[in-house]
Motif scaffolding. Structure first.
Motif, PDB file in Angstrom:
ATOM      1  N   LYS A   1       5.850  50.938  14.257  1.00  0.00           N
ATOM      2  CA  LYS A   1       6.735  49.858  14.101  1.00  0.00           C
ATOM      3  C   LYS A   1       7.562  49.859  15.567  1.00  0.00           C
ATOM      4  O   LYS A   1       8.076  50.698  15.903  1.00  0.00           O
ATOM      5  CB  LYS A   1       7.680  49.637  13.054  1.00  0.00           C
ATOM      6  CG  LYS A   1       7.061  49.545  11.709  1.00  0.00           C
ATOM      7  CD  LYS A   1       6.257  48.479  11.238  1.00  0.00           C
ATOM      8  CE  LYS A   1       5.636  48.441  10.159  1.00  0.00           C
ATOM      9  NZ  LYS A   1       6.662  48.501   8.723  1.00  0.00           N
TER      10      LYS A   1
ATOM     11  N   ILE B   1      10.203  47.554  17.919  1.00  0.00           N
ATOM     12  CA  ILE B   1      11.050  46.415  18.366  1.00  0.00           C
ATOM     13  C   ILE B   1      11.180  46.416  19.841  1.00  0.00           C
ATOM     14  O   ILE B   1      11.484  47.452  20.486  1.00  0.00           O
ATOM     15  CB  ILE B   1      12.307  46.771  17.759  1.00  0.00           C
ATOM     16  CG1 ILE B   1      12.279  46.948  16.366  1.00  0.00           C
ATOM     17  CG2 ILE B   1      13.186  45.849  18.120  1.00  0.00           C
ATOM     18  CD1 ILE B   1      13.473  47.255  15.511  1.00  0.00           C
TER      19      ILE B   1
ATOM     20  N   ASP C   1       2.601  47.296  13.958  1.00  0.00           N
ATOM     21  CA  ASP C   1       3.475  46.099  13.854  1.00  0.00           C
ATOM     22  C   ASP C   1       4.502  45.933  15.016  1.00  0.00           C
ATOM     23  O   ASP C   1       4.962  47.065  15.575  1.00  0.00           O
ATOM     24  CB  ASP C   1       4.082  45.819  12.452  1.00  0.00           C
ATOM     25  CG  ASP C   1       4.466  44.063  12.437  1.00  0.00           C
ATOM     26  OD1 ASP C   1       4.178  43.291  13.210  1.00  0.00           O
ATOM     27  OD2 ASP C   1       5.439  44.011  11.579  1.00  0.00           O
TER      28      ASP C   1
ATOM     29  N   ILE D   1       7.490  43.611  16.654  1.00  0.00           N
ATOM     30  CA  ILE D   1       8.886  42.456  16.594  1.00  0.00           C
ATOM     31  C   ILE D   1       9.422  42.227  17.939  1.00  0.00           C
ATOM     32  O   ILE D   1       9.697  43.400  18.583  1.00  0.00           O
ATOM     33  CB  ILE D   1       9.757  42.908  15.541  1.00  0.00           C
ATOM     34  CG1 ILE D   1       9.060  43.071  14.126  1.00  0.00           C
ATOM     35  CG2 ILE D   1      11.104  41.979  15.610  1.00  0.00           C
ATOM     36  CD1 ILE D   1       8.764  44.500  13.816  1.00  0.00           C
TER      37      ILE D   1
ATOM     38  N   LYS E   1      15.511  46.993   8.642  1.00  0.00           N
ATOM     39  CA  LYS E   1      14.681  46.357   7.861  1.00  0.00           C
ATOM     40  C   LYS E   1      13.235  46.538   8.534  1.00  0.00           C
ATOM     41  O   LYS E   1      12.060  46.194   7.822  1.00  0.00           O
ATOM     42  CB  LYS E   1      14.770  44.729   8.309  1.00  0.00           C
ATOM     43  CG  LYS E   1      13.600  43.483   7.827  1.00  0.00           C
ATOM     44  CD  LYS E   1      14.314  42.129   8.085  1.00  0.00           C
ATOM     45  CE  LYS E   1      14.154  41.942   9.466  1.00  0.00           C
ATOM     46  NZ  LYS E   1      14.583  40.210   9.664  1.00  0.00           N
ATOM     47  N   THR E   2      12.890  47.193   9.645  1.00  0.00           N
ATOM     48  CA  THR E   2      11.735  47.529  10.230  1.00  0.00           C
ATOM     49  C   THR E   2      11.327  48.985  10.025  1.00  0.00           C
ATOM     50  O   THR E   2      10.171  49.068   9.919  1.00  0.00           O
ATOM     51  CB  THR E   2      11.900  47.167  11.660  1.00  0.00           C
ATOM     52  OG1 THR E   2      12.343  45.867  12.060  1.00  0.00           O
ATOM     53  CG2 THR E   2      10.358  47.303  12.361  1.00  0.00           C
TER      54      THR E   2
END
Length: 332
Positions: A223, A225, A252, A254, A278-279
């Motif tokens: 993940k 960010i 993923d 963000i 949240k991530t």
């Protein structure tokens, strides 16, 4: 070669009309030596020569295996000059700089690692104390990419090295030393990996992701960010979106912006504890989770604490507040 000629001659005789020779055989003369042994010998020699040529050039059924490259053209102890091959503008202040590697060799840089660079002209770029300006950069080209070493470099007006590199022209050289090992990536060492990057600090994350996700054996879930000032500042966005589309179960991303446009629908503001919670997987996941952080000094300190020179230093900032330990956090 003899049979086609005999057929042609027979047809010519047939067309010419009735035969004009006696039906009895002519008197026997001395026997002429046959050329057949010589023809067969010549064919054999030619065949052997052809076979040797095909085998030597890898055309036959047994192709010659390409010699495996064992050593990088880069030197971890000394600076080596490499010629700039091409420049590809990326956005308003960033470009891709591709340097030529000799003999079409690959860089063989381990994941994750970086290099350090300086001007090829020892008098061209010095700091206030008269020492050569040296800066670290992480290539974005795969370590097995033959003949090329590519960097994605953002130009900062106050950055001596970035200004110098952006002033280079194809054919100019840059001195490069490496690799400088960072985190020794091992496939499937962690179940979950969280990444926080800011601006040009995205390059080591891309190096790991491009290496791990394209490996069929990968099971780690990533993940990312990625924080930037504006939408045009998002580097490698097409590449990350393509990875997300191709590996939806393992990756993923963000994007969050400090100064979003009116039509921006993604995350906004600095990387907050709420966004991290949240991530990423929680700190309670223990050794199953790893968090990588890379970005401007202010962002790094706020999120993970200050580095202690070349050492990691204690974990601080937001990640410490969320319970992550030194074993779970790595600062590039």
């Amino acid at each position: 070669m003899l049979f086609p000629r005999a057929v042609v001659c027979t047809r010519q005789l047939a067309v010419a009309g009735p035969r004009r020779f006696a039906s009895t055989s002519p008197p026997a003369g001395p026997a002429k030596p046959s050329n057949l042994p010589y023809l067969l010998l010549g064919s054999g020699v030619a065949g052997i020569a052809t076979y040797i040529y095909l085998e030597k050039n890898g055309v036959g059924s047994k192709k010659v295996e390409e010699k495996k490259q064992e050593k990088s053209p880069l030197d971890p102890q000394n600076f080596v000059d490499f010629k700039l091959k091409k420049i590809e503008p990326y956005n308003h202040n960033t470009a891709k700089f591709t340097f030529e590697l000799p003999e079409n060799e690959a860089s063989l840089l381990p994941v994750a690692s970086c290099v350090v660079v300086k001007s090829s002209d020892p008098e061209a770029l010095k700091d206030a104390k008269g020492r050569p300006v040296i800066r670290p950069y992480t290539p974005i080209s795969p370590s097995d990419k033959k003949g090329e070493l590519t960097f994605l470099i953002k130009k900062y007006d106050s950055g001596k090295m970035t200004v110098h590199i952006h002033d280079l022209k194809p054919g100019d050289s840059l001195s490069i030393k490496g690799p400088i090992p960072k985190w020794p990536w091992k496939m499937n060492e962690f179940e979950d990996v969280g990444m926080i990057a800011g601006g040009s600090g995205i390059t080591p994350m891309y190096q790991i992701l491009n290496h791990a996700l394209t490996d069929p054996s990968n099971k780690t879930k990533f993940k990312l960010i990625f924080a930037n000032l504006t939408e045009p500042d998002i580097l490698l966005r097409e590449e990350f979106d393509a990875l997300k589309k191709k590996y939806p179960n393992n990756f993923d991303v963000i994007y969050t912006l400090d100064k979003p446009s009116s039509d921006w629908t993604g995350s906004t503001g600095y990387v907050s504890s709420d966004l991290i919670k949240k991530t990423f997987s929680p700190a309670s996941a223990g050794e199953k989770v790893k968090i990588f952080v890379c970005g401007p000094p202010g962002q790094l300190i706020a999120l993970a604490g200050k580095k202690d020179g070349m050492k990691q230093g204690e974990v601080g900032g937001t990640l410490k507040e969320l319970g992550y330990t030194e074993d779970q956090v790595y600062k590039f």
